[in-house]
Design a protein around this motif. Sequence first.
Motif, PDB file in Angstrom:
ATOM      1  N   ASP A   1      -5.604  17.765   4.553  1.00  0.00           N
ATOM      2  CA  ASP A   1      -5.679  16.423   5.229  1.00  0.00           C
ATOM      3  C   ASP A   1      -6.443  16.356   6.378  1.00  0.00           C
ATOM      4  O   ASP A   1      -7.348  15.522   6.679  1.00  0.00           O
ATOM      5  CB  ASP A   1      -4.312  15.794   5.523  1.00  0.00           C
ATOM      6  CG  ASP A   1      -4.087  14.530   4.648  1.00  0.00           C
ATOM      7  OD1 ASP A   1      -4.973  14.324   3.736  1.00  0.00           O
ATOM      8  OD2 ASP A   1      -2.846  13.860   4.611  1.00  0.00           O
TER       9      ASP A   1
ATOM     10  N   VAL B   1       1.700   7.276  -6.239  1.00  0.00           N
ATOM     11  CA  VAL B   1       0.797   8.388  -6.535  1.00  0.00           C
ATOM     12  C   VAL B   1       1.304   9.599  -6.213  1.00  0.00           C
ATOM     13  O   VAL B   1       0.847  10.464  -6.921  1.00  0.00           O
ATOM     14  CB  VAL B   1      -0.539   7.971  -5.544  1.00  0.00           C
ATOM     15  CG1 VAL B   1      -1.458   9.423  -5.636  1.00  0.00           C
ATOM     16  CG2 VAL B   1      -1.235   6.780  -5.829  1.00  0.00           C
ATOM     17  N   ARG B   2       2.195   9.711  -5.122  1.00  0.00           N
ATOM     18  CA  ARG B   2       2.689  10.832  -4.935  1.00  0.00           C
ATOM     19  C   ARG B   2       3.588  11.581  -5.824  1.00  0.00           C
ATOM     20  O   ARG B   2       3.826  12.731  -6.116  1.00  0.00           O
ATOM     21  CB  ARG B   2       3.415  10.929  -3.580  1.00  0.00           C
ATOM     22  CG  ARG B   2       4.130  12.140  -2.987  1.00  0.00           C
ATOM     23  CD  ARG B   2       4.967  12.010  -1.620  1.00  0.00           C
ATOM     24  NE  ARG B   2       5.556  13.142  -1.521  1.00  0.00           N
ATOM     25  CZ  ARG B   2       5.140  14.088  -0.709  1.00  0.00           C
ATOM     26  NH1 ARG B   2       3.842  13.937  -0.107  1.00  0.00           N
ATOM     27  NH2 ARG B   2       5.619  15.394  -0.120  1.00  0.00           N
TER      28      ARG B   2
ATOM     29  N   ALA C   1      -4.384   9.486   5.448  1.00  0.00           N
ATOM     30  CA  ALA C   1      -4.465   8.167   4.690  1.00  0.00           C
ATOM     31  C   ALA C   1      -3.260   7.385   5.390  1.00  0.00           C
ATOM     32  O   ALA C   1      -3.345   6.010   5.744  1.00  0.00           O
ATOM     33  CB  ALA C   1      -3.713   8.453   3.275  1.00  0.00           C
ATOM     34  N   ARG C   2      -2.136   7.953   6.175  1.00  0.00           N
ATOM     35  CA  ARG C   2      -1.049   7.010   6.795  1.00  0.00           C
ATOM     36  C   ARG C   2      -1.679   6.574   8.115  1.00  0.00           C
ATOM     37  O   ARG C   2      -1.408   5.445   8.571  1.00  0.00           O
ATOM     38  CB  ARG C   2       0.211   7.910   7.018  1.00  0.00           C
ATOM     39  CG  ARG C   2       0.752   8.201   5.666  1.00  0.00           C
ATOM     40  CD  ARG C   2       2.069   9.181   5.680  1.00  0.00           C
ATOM     41  NE  ARG C   2       3.019   8.758   6.790  1.00  0.00           N
ATOM     42  CZ  ARG C   2       3.728   9.416   7.666  1.00  0.00           C
ATOM     43  NH1 ARG C   2       3.430  10.972   7.689  1.00  0.00           N
ATOM     44  NH2 ARG C   2       4.552   8.924   8.621  1.00  0.00           N
TER      45      ARG C   2
ATOM     46  N   VAL D   1       0.706  -1.209   0.044  1.00  0.00           N
ATOM     47  CA  VAL D   1      -0.036   0.119  -0.011  1.00  0.00           C
ATOM     48  C   VAL D   1       0.810   1.196  -0.014  1.00  0.00           C
ATOM     49  O   VAL D   1       0.346   2.154  -0.649  1.00  0.00           O
ATOM     50  CB  VAL D   1      -0.784   0.017   1.134  1.00  0.00           C
ATOM     51  CG1 VAL D   1      -1.581   1.362   1.380  1.00  0.00           C
ATOM     52  CG2 VAL D   1      -1.997  -1.334   1.027  1.00  0.00           C
TER      53      VAL D   1
ATOM     54  N   GLN E   1       1.250   4.460  -2.396  1.00  0.00           N
ATOM     55  CA  GLN E   1       1.197   5.860  -2.156  1.00  0.00           C
ATOM     56  C   GLN E   1       2.196   6.667  -2.590  1.00  0.00           C
ATOM     57  O   GLN E   1       2.102   7.633  -3.108  1.00  0.00           O
ATOM     58  CB  GLN E   1       1.030   5.842  -0.539  1.00  0.00           C
ATOM     59  CG  GLN E   1      -0.156   5.450  -0.003  1.00  0.00           C
ATOM     60  CD  GLN E   1       0.011   5.595   1.496  1.00  0.00           C
ATOM     61  OE1 GLN E   1       0.583   4.834   2.162  1.00  0.00           O
ATOM     62  NE2 GLN E   1      -1.141   6.201   2.314  1.00  0.00           N
TER      63      GLN E   1
ATOM     64  N   SER F   1      -2.235  14.836  -3.591  1.00  0.00           N
ATOM     65  CA  SER F   1      -3.313  13.766  -3.303  1.00  0.00           C
ATOM     66  C   SER F   1      -3.622  13.710  -1.823  1.00  0.00           C
ATOM     67  O   SER F   1      -2.696  13.169  -1.134  1.00  0.00           O
ATOM     68  CB  SER F   1      -2.991  12.527  -3.938  1.00  0.00           C
ATOM     69  OG  SER F   1      -3.900  11.499  -3.858  1.00  0.00           O
ATOM     70  N   PRO F   2      -4.832  13.464  -1.315  1.00  0.00           N
ATOM     71  CA  PRO F   2      -5.021  13.017  -0.102  1.00  0.00           C
ATOM     72  C   PRO F   2      -4.836  11.624   0.157  1.00  0.00           C
ATOM     73  O   PRO F   2      -4.702  11.018   1.310  1.00  0.00           O
ATOM     74  CB  PRO F   2      -6.537  13.244   0.189  1.00  0.00           C
ATOM     75  CG  PRO F   2      -7.195  13.393  -1.205  1.00  0.00           C
ATOM     76  CD  PRO F   2      -5.805  13.855  -1.990  1.00  0.00           C
ATOM     77  N   VAL F   3      -4.450  10.894  -0.827  1.00  0.00           N
ATOM     78  CA  VAL F   3      -4.251   9.516  -0.799  1.00  0.00           C
ATOM     79  C   VAL F   3      -2.980   9.335   0.090  1.00  0.00           C
ATOM     80  O   VAL F   3      -2.559   8.249   0.661  1.00  0.00           O
ATOM     81  CB  VAL F   3      -4.395   8.645  -1.828  1.00  0.00           C
ATOM     82  CG1 VAL F   3      -3.767   7.359  -1.859  1.00  0.00           C
ATOM     83  CG2 VAL F   3      -5.673   8.677  -2.402  1.00  0.00           C
ATOM     84  N   THR F   4      -2.145  10.295  -0.209  1.00  0.00           N
ATOM     85  CA  THR F   4      -0.603  10.238   0.270  1.00  0.00           C
ATOM     86  C   THR F   4      -0.576  10.938   1.460  1.00  0.00           C
ATOM     87  O   THR F   4       0.785  11.149   2.085  1.00  0.00           O
ATOM     88  CB  THR F   4       0.432  10.723  -0.721  1.00  0.00           C
ATOM     89  OG1 THR F   4       0.261  11.862  -0.944  1.00  0.00           O
ATOM     90  CG2 THR F   4       0.066   9.831  -2.166  1.00  0.00           C
TER      91      THR F   4
ATOM     92  N   HIS G   1       0.786  13.063  -8.168  1.00  0.00           N
ATOM     93  CA  HIS G   1       0.019  14.076  -7.533  1.00  0.00           C
ATOM     94  C   HIS G   1       0.421  14.165  -6.139  1.00  0.00           C
ATOM     95  O   HIS G   1       0.075  13.676  -5.280  1.00  0.00           O
ATOM     96  CB  HIS G   1      -1.496  13.475  -7.593  1.00  0.00           C
ATOM     97  CG  HIS G   1      -1.825  12.871  -9.007  1.00  0.00           C
ATOM     98  ND1 HIS G   1      -2.394  13.827  -9.889  1.00  0.00           N
ATOM     99  CD2 HIS G   1      -2.145  11.568  -9.416  1.00  0.00           C
ATOM    100  CE1 HIS G   1      -2.608  13.117 -11.102  1.00  0.00           C
ATOM    101  NE2 HIS G   1      -2.352  11.899 -10.739  1.00  0.00           N
TER     102      HIS G   1
END
Length: 440
Positions: A437, A72-73, A86-87, A65, A69, A79-82, A76
């Motif tokens: 975030d 993705v970083r 998210a962590r 995962v 991340q 990105s809120p995913v990173t 982007h």
Amino acid sequence: MVAADRESGSRWQILDRAAGGLPLDLALYAGSTVFAAVTALVSTLPPHRGWGTVAAVGYLVAALVVIGQLLVRRRHPDSPVTGTAARWAVTAGTFTVVALVPVGLQSAQRAAGRTDRAQEEVLVIEESGRRLVEDGTPYLARDAIAALPADERLLGYTPYQPGMALFGLPRAAHDAWWTDARVWFAVATLLLLALAVRTLRRIDPPHGITPHRNRLLLRAVQMATVLPVCALTLATGGDDLPVLALCLLALALAATDRPGLAGVAVGVAGALKLLALPIALVLIFWGATRRVGLRVAVGALGLPVLALLPVLLVDRAALTENVLRFPLGQGLVTSPAQSPFPGFLIADALPAGRAVAATLLVAAGLAIAVRLVCRPPRTAAASALFCGYGLLAAIALMPSTRFGYLLYPLALLAWAAAVSTTPVSRDVGADRRESVDLRT
């Protein structure tokens, strides 16, 4: 110590600033995957192998995962995913799989008849709970231990403070998976850590926790939960995790200027295990620098004494045999705690090695005591550093100790950065991204 406080915060800031902390997350989960896999394959302890089989999968998924991340970083960065939220989610999910799931599985397997799904301390604590109900004391006297078969005498000893027997009360009332002491260790640990995190989120008023502190707090929580030495301990034995969580809560309360409650928290820890008492002493000296040392001491020392009084009145000799004589190597059997740290290696390899190791331990203790008296910590962060390094030295030099005890200094040293109130420079761009975030 103020300089050490600032330096500790700066070091953690630099480490966590790199790619939003994701590389360190990847290193943590990847290294933990290897540790869990090796444990599953080579450990001689069945509960440890059972933990490793499940935890290796959980850690591997977490590592994958984090790799996602990072990818993705690169494309982007905002990105809120990173981000930190998210962590936090990955940390919570990982802890569930590598600690809570093994606790449930091993407890259920044990309730179904497996006899190799709990370490000795679980059996000892549950038995101490039964004795507390029936006899008014969790401890067996020396003659009662001597009457046991030779291979059962080790389990006759209860080298904990009386409060630890409370975790054995559910088993004394009913035999089921949910009365396993580890289940209640896990419940207590989660509640106490949640309270500690909530306490620290109030350090930065009026707009709530800063992104910088949020990152430091996340790393500190990781070191107290998903770190393999913590997850393994909770899944197979568990008694150290509530004690650690109480100590972390005490430091969080100290950081938010609540010395009386800090004393109560560390005092409850001391009523469970003697290992918390050095942390209590450090916090008392911290309180003395703020003229509130007595307020800290009332809870920090009063609660352990209060827990001792009833069992002291019931059977003083049994209390002494279990809590003092056995840990000092004067019991009918010796402790199996023989991890290869310097103190054990010296005691095992040199002529009069135990005396040499004991001398080194006493010398280190005196040096720490002198430093504590002459230059007491003035902040919660400095107190955490003092406790972390002091316990690390003690664990390294003790003739008999366990690898699992490392969870205390590792978590305390990471916690020092989270409880620091010293302003430090920030990566403004990263903080702006993390603010988004936190709002989401």
